[in-house]
Design a protein around this motif. Structure first.
Motif, PDB file in Angstrom:
ATOM      1  N   MET A   1      -0.045  -2.700   6.284  1.00 48.73           N
ATOM      2  CA  MET A   1       0.998  -2.147   5.429  1.00 48.73           C
ATOM      3  C   MET A   1       0.863  -2.735   4.025  1.00 48.73           C
ATOM      4  O   MET A   1       0.699  -3.927   3.864  1.00 48.73           O
ATOM      5  N   ALA A   2       0.948  -1.865   3.015  1.00 48.07           N
ATOM      6  CA  ALA A   2       0.784  -2.313   1.634  1.00 48.07           C
ATOM      7  C   ALA A   2       1.927  -3.237   1.221  1.00 48.07           C
ATOM      8  O   ALA A   2       3.087  -3.026   1.568  1.00 48.07           O
ATOM      9  N   LYS A   3       1.584  -4.269   0.465  1.00 49.29           N
ATOM     10  CA  LYS A   3       2.594  -5.188  -0.060  1.00 49.29           C
ATOM     11  C   LYS A   3       3.367  -4.510  -1.188  1.00 49.29           C
ATOM     12  O   LYS A   3       2.800  -3.806  -2.024  1.00 49.29           O
ATOM     13  N   LYS A   4       4.672  -4.749  -1.229  1.00 44.34           N
ATOM     14  CA  LYS A   4       5.534  -4.149  -2.244  1.00 44.34           C
ATOM     15  C   LYS A   4       5.785  -5.151  -3.366  1.00 44.34           C
ATOM     16  O   LYS A   4       6.253  -6.258  -3.119  1.00 44.34           O
ATOM     17  N   ILE A   5       5.493  -4.731  -4.582  1.00 46.66           N
ATOM     18  CA  ILE A   5       5.702  -5.570  -5.756  1.00 46.66           C
ATOM     19  C   ILE A   5       6.774  -4.926  -6.628  1.00 46.66           C
ATOM     20  O   ILE A   5       6.701  -3.734  -6.943  1.00 46.66           O
ATOM     21  N   LEU A   6       7.773  -5.712  -7.008  1.00 47.79           N
ATOM     22  CA  LEU A   6       8.783  -5.247  -7.961  1.00 47.79           C
ATOM     23  C   LEU A   6       8.475  -5.833  -9.327  1.00 47.79           C
ATOM     24  O   LEU A   6       8.369  -7.054  -9.469  1.00 47.79           O
ATOM     25  N   MET A   7       8.307  -4.962 -10.322  1.00 47.10           N
ATOM     26  CA  MET A   7       8.030  -5.400 -11.684  1.00 47.10           C
ATOM     27  C   MET A   7       9.266  -5.162 -12.550  1.00 47.10           C
ATOM     28  O   MET A   7       9.758  -4.036 -12.646  1.00 47.10           O
ATOM     29  N   ILE A   8       9.768  -6.239 -13.164  1.00 46.39           N
ATOM     30  CA  ILE A   8      10.909  -6.136 -14.074  1.00 46.39           C
ATOM     31  C   ILE A   8      10.370  -6.441 -15.468  1.00 46.39           C
ATOM     32  O   ILE A   8      10.195  -7.594 -15.847  1.00 46.39           O
ATOM     33  N   GLU A   9      10.100  -5.399 -16.231  1.00 40.85           N
ATOM     34  CA  GLU A   9       9.364  -5.509 -17.504  1.00 40.85           C
ATOM     35  C   GLU A   9       9.826  -4.397 -18.439  1.00 40.85           C
ATOM     36  O   GLU A   9       9.826  -3.221 -18.065  1.00 40.85           O
ATOM     37  N   ASP A  10      10.218  -4.780 -19.684  1.00 42.51           N
ATOM     38  CA  ASP A  10      10.748  -3.773 -20.598  1.00 42.51           C
ATOM     39  C   ASP A  10       9.709  -3.179 -21.538  1.00 42.51           C
ATOM     40  O   ASP A  10      10.015  -2.242 -22.272  1.00 42.51           O
ATOM     41  N   ASP A  11       8.477  -3.677 -21.506  1.00 47.68           N
ATOM     42  CA  ASP A  11       7.417  -3.114 -22.346  1.00 47.68           C
ATOM     43  C   ASP A  11       6.667  -2.054 -21.535  1.00 47.68           C
ATOM     44  O   ASP A  11       5.961  -2.391 -20.578  1.00 47.68           O
ATOM     45  N   PRO A  12       6.800  -0.776 -21.888  1.00 50.14           N
ATOM     46  CA  PRO A  12       6.191   0.287 -21.077  1.00 50.14           C
ATOM     47  C   PRO A  12       4.669   0.213 -21.013  1.00 50.14           C
ATOM     48  O   PRO A  12       4.071   0.583 -19.997  1.00 50.14           O
ATOM     49  N   ASP A  13       4.029  -0.257 -22.087  1.00 46.45           N
ATOM     50  CA  ASP A  13       2.570  -0.352 -22.082  1.00 46.45           C
ATOM     51  C   ASP A  13       2.090  -1.423 -21.090  1.00 46.45           C
ATOM     52  O   ASP A  13       1.157  -1.191 -20.311  1.00 46.45           O
ATOM     53  N   ILE A  14       2.728  -2.577 -21.129  1.00 42.11           N
ATOM     54  CA  ILE A  14       2.366  -3.651 -20.203  1.00 42.11           C
ATOM     55  C   ILE A  14       2.696  -3.238 -18.771  1.00 42.11           C
ATOM     56  O   ILE A  14       1.908  -3.457 -17.845  1.00 42.11           O
ATOM     57  N   ALA A  15       3.851  -2.606 -18.602  1.00 41.63           N
ATOM     58  CA  ALA A  15       4.242  -2.155 -17.265  1.00 41.63           C
ATOM     59  C   ALA A  15       3.238  -1.161 -16.698  1.00 41.63           C
ATOM     60  O   ALA A  15       2.845  -1.245 -15.528  1.00 41.63           O
ATOM     61  N   GLY A  16       2.792  -0.233 -17.535  1.00 40.20           N
ATOM     62  CA  GLY A  16       1.809   0.759 -17.090  1.00 40.20           C
ATOM     63  C   GLY A  16       0.487   0.121 -16.715  1.00 40.20           C
ATOM     64  O   GLY A  16      -0.149   0.508 -15.726  1.00 40.20           O
ATOM     65  N   LEU A  17       0.060  -0.869 -17.510  1.00 44.93           N
ATOM     66  CA  LEU A  17      -1.200  -1.562 -17.242  1.00 44.93           C
ATOM     67  C   LEU A  17      -1.134  -2.328 -15.916  1.00 44.93           C
ATOM     68  O   LEU A  17      -2.041  -2.237 -15.077  1.00 44.93           O
ATOM     69  N   ILE A  18      -0.052  -3.080 -15.733  1.00 41.64           N
ATOM     70  CA  ILE A  18       0.108  -3.847 -14.497  1.00 41.64           C
ATOM     71  C   ILE A  18       0.167  -2.911 -13.292  1.00 41.64           C
ATOM     72  O   ILE A  18      -0.472  -3.145 -12.265  1.00 41.64           O
ATOM     73  N   HIS A  19       0.947  -1.843 -13.417  1.00 41.58           N
ATOM     74  CA  HIS A  19       1.083  -0.883 -12.319  1.00 41.58           C
ATOM     75  C   HIS A  19      -0.273  -0.310 -11.936  1.00 41.58           C
ATOM     76  O   HIS A  19      -0.585  -0.172 -10.733  1.00 41.58           O
ATOM     77  N   HIS A  20      -1.085   0.026 -12.919  1.00 40.91           N
ATOM     78  CA  HIS A  20      -2.408   0.605 -12.662  1.00 40.91           C
ATOM     79  C   HIS A  20      -3.280  -0.353 -11.858  1.00 40.91           C
ATOM     80  O   HIS A  20      -3.888   0.047 -10.851  1.00 40.91           O
ATOM     81  N   TYR A  21      -3.339  -1.604 -12.276  1.00 40.50           N
ATOM     82  CA  TYR A  21      -4.219  -2.566 -11.601  1.00 40.50           C
ATOM     83  C   TYR A  21      -3.686  -2.946 -10.214  1.00 40.50           C
ATOM     84  O   TYR A  21      -4.470  -3.148  -9.279  1.00 40.50           O
ATOM     85  N   LEU A  22      -2.387  -3.040 -10.078  1.00 36.97           N
ATOM     86  CA  LEU A  22      -1.829  -3.335  -8.758  1.00 36.97           C
ATOM     87  C   LEU A  22      -2.110  -2.197  -7.786  1.00 36.97           C
ATOM     88  O   LEU A  22      -2.468  -2.427  -6.624  1.00 36.97           O
ATOM     89  N   LYS A  23      -1.963  -0.965  -8.246  1.00 34.85           N
ATOM     90  CA  LYS A  23      -2.225   0.193  -7.388  1.00 34.85           C
ATOM     91  C   LYS A  23      -3.694   0.243  -6.978  1.00 34.85           C
ATOM     92  O   LYS A  23      -4.017   0.575  -5.832  1.00 34.85           O
ATOM     93  N   MET A  24      -4.589  -0.113  -7.918  1.00 34.15           N
ATOM     94  CA  MET A  24      -6.023  -0.142  -7.599  1.00 34.15           C
ATOM     95  C   MET A  24      -6.329  -1.133  -6.479  1.00 34.15           C
ATOM     96  O   MET A  24      -7.272  -0.939  -5.702  1.00 34.15           O
ATOM     97  N   GLU A  25      -5.527  -2.190  -6.371  1.00 37.23           N
ATOM     98  CA  GLU A  25      -5.741  -3.222  -5.358  1.00 37.23           C
ATOM     99  C   GLU A  25      -4.944  -2.957  -4.082  1.00 37.23           C
ATOM    100  O   GLU A  25      -4.896  -3.810  -3.190  1.00 37.23           O
ATOM    101  N   GLY A  26      -4.328  -1.773  -4.003  1.00 34.06           N
ATOM    102  CA  GLY A  26      -3.655  -1.388  -2.774  1.00 34.06           C
ATOM    103  C   GLY A  26      -2.199  -1.781  -2.664  1.00 34.06           C
ATOM    104  O   GLY A  26      -1.593  -1.633  -1.597  1.00 34.06           O
ATOM    105  N   PHE A  27      -1.602  -2.260  -3.758  1.00 36.15           N
ATOM    106  CA  PHE A  27      -0.189  -2.629  -3.734  1.00 36.15           C
ATOM    107  C   PHE A  27       0.693  -1.414  -4.017  1.00 36.15           C
ATOM    108  O   PHE A  27       0.283  -0.489  -4.718  1.00 36.15           O
ATOM    109  N   GLU A  28       1.905  -1.438  -3.470  1.00 36.41           N
ATOM    110  CA  GLU A  28       2.944  -0.510  -3.896  1.00 36.41           C
ATOM    111  C   GLU A  28       3.748  -1.196  -4.996  1.00 36.41           C
ATOM    112  O   GLU A  28       4.077  -2.370  -4.876  1.00 36.41           O
ATOM    113  N   CYS A  29       4.055  -0.480  -6.048  1.00 36.39           N
ATOM    114  CA  CYS A  29       4.713  -1.119  -7.192  1.00 36.39           C
ATOM    115  C   CYS A  29       5.913  -0.313  -7.660  1.00 36.39           C
ATOM    116  O   CYS A  29       5.804   0.886  -7.909  1.00 36.39           O
TER     117      CYS A  29
END
Length: 232
Positions: A1-29
């Motif tokens: 089962m994929a690990k669930k990560i909660l990201m609390i981040e107000d910068d949309p660019d940083i949030a998008g970057l983190i989300h992309h890399y976490l998803k590539m590694e199989g995480f749910e974000c």
């Protein structure tokens, strides 16, 4: 089962970057951009880890972290602070308030993912060390490396104990000898299936009347009986 990560981040660019890399590694974000919504979602989602910015609208990150650590339902959730505040005093404050890691912006996304994985591994190790399982007359305490049968402690060797743990964790399922050999002795061990049989026999002898809970599945391997099914 994929690990669930909660990201609390107000910068949309940083949030998008983190989300992309976490998803590539199989995480749910899941992502929210302010502290109040982040705290609410953390309580509802109960994620495996939280990535937390400090400078947030609404409730600031340090307050969010403090409230997380005070809530029994989510206090054990690893928190990784991700922030532009890189002064040593900021790091010390964040870690002293219970954060599990502190990442300063700008950062390389692959390093961030690696550190999230490291935090999750540490958490899993802590959980295993405090794990306690009871099925039928058998109880094992992972952290204390203790096993009791019918309430009576038994002096198991390390391999006997590890075999029992491996079987109890998947009670009801059959583990073949090769799987048990790789799990307990490691992939590079050059022993044979006979090694497993010998140790199972020794384990059963020490289990006494509880030995019937370790069942032999002919030509395949062994399983630990599920409570309420079958029986001596």
């Amino acid at each position: 089962m994929a690990k669930k990560i909660l990201m609390i981040e107000d910068d949309p660019d940083i949030a998008g970057l983190i989300h992309h890399y976490l998803k590539m590694e199989g995480f749910e974000c899941e992502h929210v951009s302010d502290g109040t919504a982040g705290l609410s979602l953390a309580r509802r989602l109960k994620p495996d880890a939280i990535l937390l910015d400090l400078m947030l609208p609404g409730i600031d990150g340090l307050t969010v972290n403090r409230l997380i650590k005070q809530d029994p339902a989510i206090s054990a959730t690893p928190v990784v602070i991700v922030t532009a505040k890189g002064e040593e005093t900021d790091r010390v404050v964040g870690l002293e308030m219970g954060a599990d890691d502190y990442i300063v912006k700008p950062f390389h996304p692959k390093e961030m993912v690696a550190r999230v994985k490291a935090v999750l591994r540490r958490r899993e190790t802590q959980q295993r060390l405090t794990e306690r399982m009871s099925i039928g007359p058998v109880t094992i305490d992972i952290g204390r490396h203790e096993a009791t049968f019918e309430g009576i402690p038994a002096p198991l060797t390390a391999k006997e104990f590890d075999l029992l743990v491996a079987l109890m964790r998947v009670a009801g399922r059959v583990l073949d000898r090769e799987t048990l050999l790789n799990t307990v002795w490691g992939d590079d061990y050059e022993g044979t299936d006979r090694t497993v049989d010998v140790h199972i026999r020794r384990l059963r002898k020490k289990m006494g009347e509880s030995a019937a809970w370790v069942e032999t599945v002919k030509q395949i391997g062994y399983r630990f009986r599920e409570e309420g099914k079958g029986g001596p």
